[in-house]
Design a protein around this motif. Structure first.
Motif, PDB file in Angstrom:
ATOM      1  N   PHE A  74       0.835  -1.203   0.000  1.00 35.67           N
ATOM      2  CA  PHE A  74       0.000   0.000   0.000  1.00 35.67           C
ATOM      3  C   PHE A  74       0.867   1.249   0.000  1.00 35.67           C
ATOM      4  CE2 PHE A  74      -2.482   3.467   1.664  1.00 35.67           C
ATOM      5  CZ  PHE A  74      -3.750   3.270   1.136  1.00 35.67           C
ATOM      6  N   GLN A  75       1.856   1.302   0.889  1.00 35.95           N
ATOM      7  CA  GLN A  75       2.667   2.520   0.991  1.00 35.95           C
ATOM      8  C   GLN A  75       3.585   2.730  -0.214  1.00 35.95           C
ATOM      9  OE1 GLN A  75       0.684   3.762   4.243  1.00 35.95           O
ATOM     10  NE2 GLN A  75       2.001   4.873   2.845  1.00 35.95           N
ATOM     11  N   VAL A  76       4.089   1.642  -0.779  1.00 33.85           N
ATOM     12  CA  VAL A  76       4.891   1.780  -2.003  1.00 33.85           C
ATOM     13  C   VAL A  76       4.045   2.368  -3.123  1.00 33.85           C
ATOM     14  CG1 VAL A  76       6.028   0.486  -3.860  1.00 33.85           C
ATOM     15  CG2 VAL A  76       6.610   0.020  -1.480  1.00 33.85           C
ATOM     16  N   ALA A  77       2.835   1.829  -3.304  1.00 38.55           N
ATOM     17  CA  ALA A  77       1.928   2.348  -4.336  1.00 38.55           C
ATOM     18  C   ALA A  77       1.558   3.803  -4.053  1.00 38.55           C
ATOM     19  CB  ALA A  77       0.672   1.489  -4.412  1.00 38.55           C
ATOM     20  N   ALA A  78       1.305   4.115  -2.782  1.00 43.74           N
ATOM     21  CA  ALA A  78       0.901   5.476  -2.411  1.00 43.74           C
ATOM     22  C   ALA A  78       2.008   6.485  -2.659  1.00 43.74           C
ATOM     23  CB  ALA A  78       0.489   5.512  -0.933  1.00 43.74           C
ATOM     24  N   ILE A  79       3.267   6.089  -2.445  1.00 40.56           N
ATOM     25  CA  ILE A  79       4.371   7.038  -2.587  1.00 40.56           C
ATOM     26  C   ILE A  79       4.849   7.155  -4.026  1.00 40.56           C
ATOM     27  CG2 ILE A  79       6.728   7.591  -1.873  1.00 40.56           C
ATOM     28  CD1 ILE A  79       4.590   8.009   0.293  1.00 40.56           C
ATOM     29  N   ILE A  80       5.033   6.049  -4.745  1.00 44.63           N
ATOM     30  CA  ILE A  80       5.543   6.152  -6.116  1.00 44.63           C
ATOM     31  C   ILE A  80       4.529   6.836  -7.031  1.00 44.63           C
ATOM     32  CG2 ILE A  80       4.742   3.910  -6.980  1.00 44.63           C
ATOM     33  CD1 ILE A  80       7.457   3.753  -8.491  1.00 44.63           C
ATOM     34  N   THR A  81       3.233   6.644  -6.756  1.00 43.01           N
ATOM     35  CA  THR A  81       2.216   7.332  -7.563  1.00 43.01           C
ATOM     36  C   THR A  81       1.939   8.731  -7.026  1.00 43.01           C
ATOM     37  OG1 THR A  81       0.389   6.449  -6.236  1.00 43.01           O
ATOM     38  CG2 THR A  81       1.095   5.156  -8.148  1.00 43.01           C
ATOM     39  N   THR A  82       2.610   9.081  -5.937  1.00 43.63           N
ATOM     40  CA  THR A  82       2.490  10.386  -5.246  1.00 43.63           C
ATOM     41  C   THR A  82       1.071  10.631  -4.746  1.00 43.63           C
ATOM     42  OG1 THR A  82       2.036  11.779  -7.221  1.00 43.63           O
ATOM     43  CG2 THR A  82       4.347  11.323  -6.700  1.00 43.63           C
ATOM     44  N   THR A  83       0.346   9.547  -4.409  1.00 39.52           N
ATOM     45  CA  THR A  83      -0.998   9.700  -3.865  1.00 39.52           C
ATOM     46  C   THR A  83      -0.941  10.154  -2.409  1.00 39.52           C
ATOM     47  OG1 THR A  83      -1.745   7.939  -5.325  1.00 39.52           O
ATOM     48  CG2 THR A  83      -3.243   8.589  -3.561  1.00 39.52           C
ATOM     49  N   GLY A  84      -0.151   9.468  -1.599  1.00 39.03           N
ATOM     50  CA  GLY A  84       0.066   9.936  -0.237  1.00 39.03           C
ATOM     51  C   GLY A  84      -0.899   9.433   0.813  1.00 39.03           C
ATOM     52  N   PHE A  85      -1.799   8.515   0.461  1.00 36.63           N
ATOM     53  CA  PHE A  85      -2.621   7.872   1.492  1.00 36.63           C
ATOM     54  C   PHE A  85      -1.708   7.124   2.461  1.00 36.63           C
ATOM     55  CE2 PHE A  85      -6.372   7.453  -1.617  1.00 36.63           C
ATOM     56  CZ  PHE A  85      -7.085   8.467  -0.997  1.00 36.63           C
ATOM     57  N   CYS A  86      -2.214   6.836   3.651  1.00 40.57           N
ATOM     58  CA  CYS A  86      -1.411   6.018   4.556  1.00 40.57           C
ATOM     59  C   CYS A  86      -2.279   5.034   5.334  1.00 40.57           C
ATOM     60  CB  CYS A  86      -0.590   6.878   5.512  1.00 40.57           C
ATOM     61  SG  CYS A  86      -1.556   7.776   6.738  1.00 40.57           S
ATOM     62  N   THR A  87      -1.726   3.854   5.533  1.00 46.67           N
ATOM     63  CA  THR A  87      -2.339   2.857   6.403  1.00 46.67           C
ATOM     64  C   THR A  87      -1.394   2.506   7.540  1.00 46.67           C
ATOM     65  OG1 THR A  87      -1.478   1.105   4.971  1.00 46.67           O
ATOM     66  CG2 THR A  87      -3.756   1.813   4.594  1.00 46.67           C
ATOM     67  N   ALA A  88      -0.159   3.015   7.450  1.00 46.88           N
ATOM     68  CA  ALA A  88       0.848   2.752   8.484  1.00 46.88           C
ATOM     69  C   ALA A  88       1.730   3.979   8.629  1.00 46.88           C
ATOM     70  CB  ALA A  88       1.698   1.540   8.098  1.00 46.88           C
ATOM     71  N   ASN A  89       2.257   4.173   9.822  1.00 39.96           N
ATOM     72  CA  ASN A  89       3.190   5.282  10.066  1.00 39.96           C
ATOM     73  C   ASN A  89       4.585   4.849   9.632  1.00 39.96           C
ATOM     74  OD1 ASN A  89       4.615   7.485  10.883  1.00 39.96           O
ATOM     75  ND2 ASN A  89       4.098   7.336  13.052  1.00 39.96           N
ATOM     76  N   PHE A  90       4.900   5.036   8.353  1.00 44.18           N
ATOM     77  CA  PHE A  90       6.185   4.557   7.839  1.00 44.18           C
ATOM     78  C   PHE A  90       7.364   5.345   8.401  1.00 44.18           C
ATOM     79  CE2 PHE A  90       4.313   7.269   4.419  1.00 44.18           C
ATOM     80  CZ  PHE A  90       5.241   8.300   4.400  1.00 44.18           C
ATOM     81  N   ASP A  91       7.093   6.434   9.129  1.00 42.25           N
ATOM     82  CA  ASP A  91       8.173   7.155   9.785  1.00 42.25           C
ATOM     83  C   ASP A  91       8.796   6.322  10.909  1.00 42.25           C
ATOM     84  OD1 ASP A  91       9.721   9.547   9.949  1.00 42.25           O
ATOM     85  OD2 ASP A  91       8.635  10.111  11.759  1.00 42.25           O
ATOM     86  N   LEU A  92       8.076   5.282  11.354  1.00 42.17           N
ATOM     87  CA  LEU A  92       8.588   4.388  12.394  1.00 42.17           C
ATOM     88  C   LEU A  92       9.277   3.162  11.810  1.00 42.17           C
ATOM     89  CD1 LEU A  92       5.515   4.456  14.837  1.00 42.17           C
ATOM     90  CD2 LEU A  92       7.591   5.870  14.927  1.00 42.17           C
ATOM     91  N   TRP A  93       9.275   3.017  10.498  1.00 40.43           N
ATOM     92  CA  TRP A  93       9.905   1.870   9.853  1.00 40.43           C
ATOM     93  C   TRP A  93      11.430   1.975   9.934  1.00 40.43           C
ATOM     94  CZ3 TRP A  93       6.735   1.127   4.650  1.00 40.43           C
ATOM     95  CH2 TRP A  93       5.461   0.669   4.977  1.00 40.43           C
ATOM     96  N   PRO A  94      12.150   0.868   9.708  1.00 41.56           N
ATOM     97  CA  PRO A  94      13.623   0.903   9.700  1.00 41.56           C
ATOM     98  C   PRO A  94      14.165   1.856   8.631  1.00 41.56           C
ATOM     99  CG  PRO A  94      12.821  -1.357   9.802  1.00 41.56           C
ATOM    100  CD  PRO A  94      11.625  -0.488   9.525  1.00 41.56           C
ATOM    101  N   GLU A  95      15.430   2.247   8.811  1.00 42.56           N
ATOM    102  CA  GLU A  95      16.036   3.245   7.919  1.00 42.56           C
ATOM    103  C   GLU A  95      16.030   2.812   6.456  1.00 42.56           C
ATOM    104  OE1 GLU A  95      16.988   6.394   8.693  1.00 42.56           O
ATOM    105  OE2 GLU A  95      16.015   5.860  10.577  1.00 42.56           O
ATOM    106  N   LEU A  96      16.274   1.534   6.181  1.00 44.30           N
ATOM    107  CA  LEU A  96      16.278   1.071   4.790  1.00 44.30           C
ATOM    108  C   LEU A  96      14.946   1.345   4.121  1.00 44.30           C
ATOM    109  CD1 LEU A  96      17.499  -0.426   2.374  1.00 44.30           C
ATOM    110  CD2 LEU A  96      16.728  -2.585   3.407  1.00 44.30           C
ATOM    111  N   SER A  97      13.867   1.049   4.816  1.00 46.80           N
ATOM    112  CA  SER A  97      12.532   1.284   4.256  1.00 46.80           C
ATOM    113  C   SER A  97      12.285   2.767   4.021  1.00 46.80           C
ATOM    114  CB  SER A  97      11.464   0.711   5.188  1.00 46.80           C
ATOM    115  OG  SER A  97      11.559  -0.688   5.265  1.00 46.80           O
ATOM    116  N   LYS A  98      12.735   3.605   4.958  1.00 48.96           N
ATOM    117  CA  LYS A  98      12.538   5.056   4.800  1.00 48.96           C
ATOM    118  C   LYS A  98      13.363   5.609   3.637  1.00 48.96           C
ATOM    119  CE  LYS A  98      13.117   6.124   9.265  1.00 48.96           C
ATOM    120  NZ  LYS A  98      13.133   6.943  10.508  1.00 48.96           N
ATOM    121  N   VAL A  99      14.549   5.059   3.422  1.00 50.40           N
ATOM    122  CA  VAL A  99      15.367   5.481   2.276  1.00 50.40           C
ATOM    123  C   VAL A  99      14.671   5.108   0.967  1.00 50.40           C
ATOM    124  CG1 VAL A  99      17.523   5.039   1.027  1.00 50.40           C
ATOM    125  CG2 VAL A  99      17.574   5.468   3.492  1.00 50.40           C
ATOM    126  N   ILE A 100      14.101   3.904   0.915  1.00 44.71           N
ATOM    127  CA  ILE A 100      13.357   3.489  -0.280  1.00 44.71           C
ATOM    128  C   ILE A 100      12.161   4.415  -0.511  1.00 44.71           C
ATOM    129  CG2 ILE A 100      11.946   1.646  -1.298  1.00 44.71           C
ATOM    130  CD1 ILE A 100      13.748  -0.367   0.184  1.00 44.71           C
TER     131      ILE A 100
END
Length: 481
Positions: free
Chosen positions: A304-330
């Protein structure tokens, strides 16, 4: 510079916006809200402007590329200025700069917000807020062209100035017919999503709000916790699929209508787009699986978050700011990459990255074989030197704007992650960033200067820089009206 024709077209566009404001007015009255009156007041003002300047066609109707860029750049600012008035006049957003920020974020399909409590807004205002996404997704000029009659050659200058990507082509000989085809596909996909969301238990109002935001790849929701409010794997899945679909070049959907399956399946940009999505989902899923207990839950939130960010939609179902650094870099990388050219998504666009990557390969080949003749091709089609030059200039301007904006926003004295990701997410029309503007935060506390910078970044990012560079050119304004 044909100023009279420029004013005529912009006035016509403002008249269309006046008509559009009647839709949220009806929604407000349907729910018994007095805020509907503010939509009527602004609508009347816009109709007066249209009657004064947009009825009589000038004798000289010719416009060229520069007029197209000026019209597009000016129209988006004016639509946002007037579109913010209902929020401000109704008291829903009592600060006009904040109302302007929210409206720019809507029309540019960014989805960044200054609202700390979304759910207290009247339903008519929330409807207008998401409707701006739907209109801005395909482009306000494309929308106006579909509804009104403009000279076809003039229309094409407007379309090329507004449609995102390094190139914009007509699907059929007439630009107005192209606009109708684009919006017919856009409407069908939006309606299909509404139906699927209704099956998931959403109310018709909520389904419409979220379909508008998905279609425009904007991300406004009428819930404080966005899509996470529904806590439904089905709804997450539906919106994930439709976000990806709206990030695809709409020309490919037209080719599918013509049953040119091989052309679509061989499209290099589509391959790269789907490949980046798949790779990002795999890496993030494996990186966050420990946070969600099992791989299926991790896959659900990662996809969900990959689709939301690459398409620049920006919806969220999870607080990805709490994810590990690798995920935040991606996530940050996906913010920059963006969706396909000719889609409703923002970002740099995958087609530009393909051109740059192939240009680097071409240059290396030249060094190894100085006498060889090499060309850059995408989908078997030669990329012209003018297009490549335009891409290079775009990248240079993009970096300079990014650096300048970060410098100005730094006066707020936030941490670097907040400052940098705030500029990155607005310039790429994504919505959420990291740290203090993460998916569960907002832009309310930024200074007036920073909000103005963000508004400019959103507009520049949506129209891909050049219309606003032209507006800043002194030579353009030295000429007499």
């Amino acid at each position: 510079m044909n100023y009279k024709m420029t004013v005529f077209i912009i006035s016509k566009m403002l008249g269309v916006e006046g008509a559009l404001l009647l839709i949220p007015a009806m929604a407000a009255f349907l729910y018994g809200e007095k805020s509907g009156l503010t939509f009527l007041v602004v609508s009347v003002v816009l109709f007066i402007i249209f009657l004064a300047f947009g009825r009589k066609v000038p004798e000289n109707k010719t416009i060229y590329g520069k007029e197209g860029l000026v019209i597009v750049g000016s129209a988006w600012i004016l639509w946002s200025l007037f579109g913010a008035l209902p929020f401000f006049l109704s008291g829903s957003i009592p600060n006009y700069l904040n109302a302007f920020f929210e409206t720019v974020s809507g029309f540019t399909t960014t989805g960044s917000t200054i609202l700390t409590d979304i759910e207290i807004l009247p339903k008519g205002m929330l409807f207008w807020r998401s409707l701006t996404h739907w209109i801005g997704g395909m482009g306000v000029l494309v929308f106006v062209m579909m509804l009104t009659s403009l000279d076809d050659e003039n229309s094409m200058h407007l379309m090329r100035a507004e449609v995102p990507g390094p190139e914009a082509d007509k699907l059929v000989p007439k630009a107005r017919s192209t606009a109708k085809i684009l919006y017919s596909m856009y409407f069908v996909l939006t309606a299909a999503e509404v139906v699927f969301l209704l099956f998931g238990g959403m109310s018709f109002y909520d389904a419409l709000i979220h379909a508008f935001s998905t279609a425009g790849t904007g991300g406004f929701s009428n819930k404080n916790s966005s899509i996470a409010f529904y806590d439904s794997a089905y709804i997450d899945g539906v919106i994930t699929v439709f976000m990806i679909l709206f990030g695809v070049n709409f020309n490919l959907y037209f080719l599918l209508r013509l049953k040119e399956w091989k052309t679509v399946l061989k499209n290099e940009e589509l391959h790269a787009y789907l490949g980046i999505i798949a790779g990002s989902i795999i890496f993030i899923t494996l990186n966050i699986v420990g946070m969600y207990g099992n791989i299926l839950h991790a896959f659900r939130y990662a996809s969900f978050q990959v689709a939301a960010i690459i398409t620049t939609t920006g919806f969220c179902t999870a607080n990805f700011d709490l994810w590990p650094e690798l995920s935040k870099v991606i996530i940050l990388g996906l913010m920059v990459i963006g969706a396909c050219a000719g889609s409703t998504g923002g970002g740099i666009k995958i087609s530009r990255l393909l051109i740059m990557f192939k240009s680097v390969k071409q240059e290396i080949r030249r060094m190894l074989h100085p006498k060889s003749v090499t060309i850059v091709q995408i989908n078997g089609r030669k990329i012209s030197r003018d297009t490549m030059h335009s891409v290079y200039i775009y990248f240079i301007c993009y970096i300079l704007i990014l650096m300048g904006s970060v410098f100005l926003v730094a006066f707020n004295n936030y941490d670097f992650t907040t400052t940098f990701s705030a500029v990155l997410t607005t310039l790429n029309n994504v919505g959420p960033g990291l740290s203090q503007i993460g998916p569960v935060e907002n832009f309310y506390d930024f200074s007036a200067l920073s909000k103005i910078v963000f508004c400019l970044d959103m507009l520049v990012g949506r129209l891909e820089i050049f219309p606003y560079l032209l507006l800043l050119s002194p030579d353009l304004w030295r000429r007499r009206f």
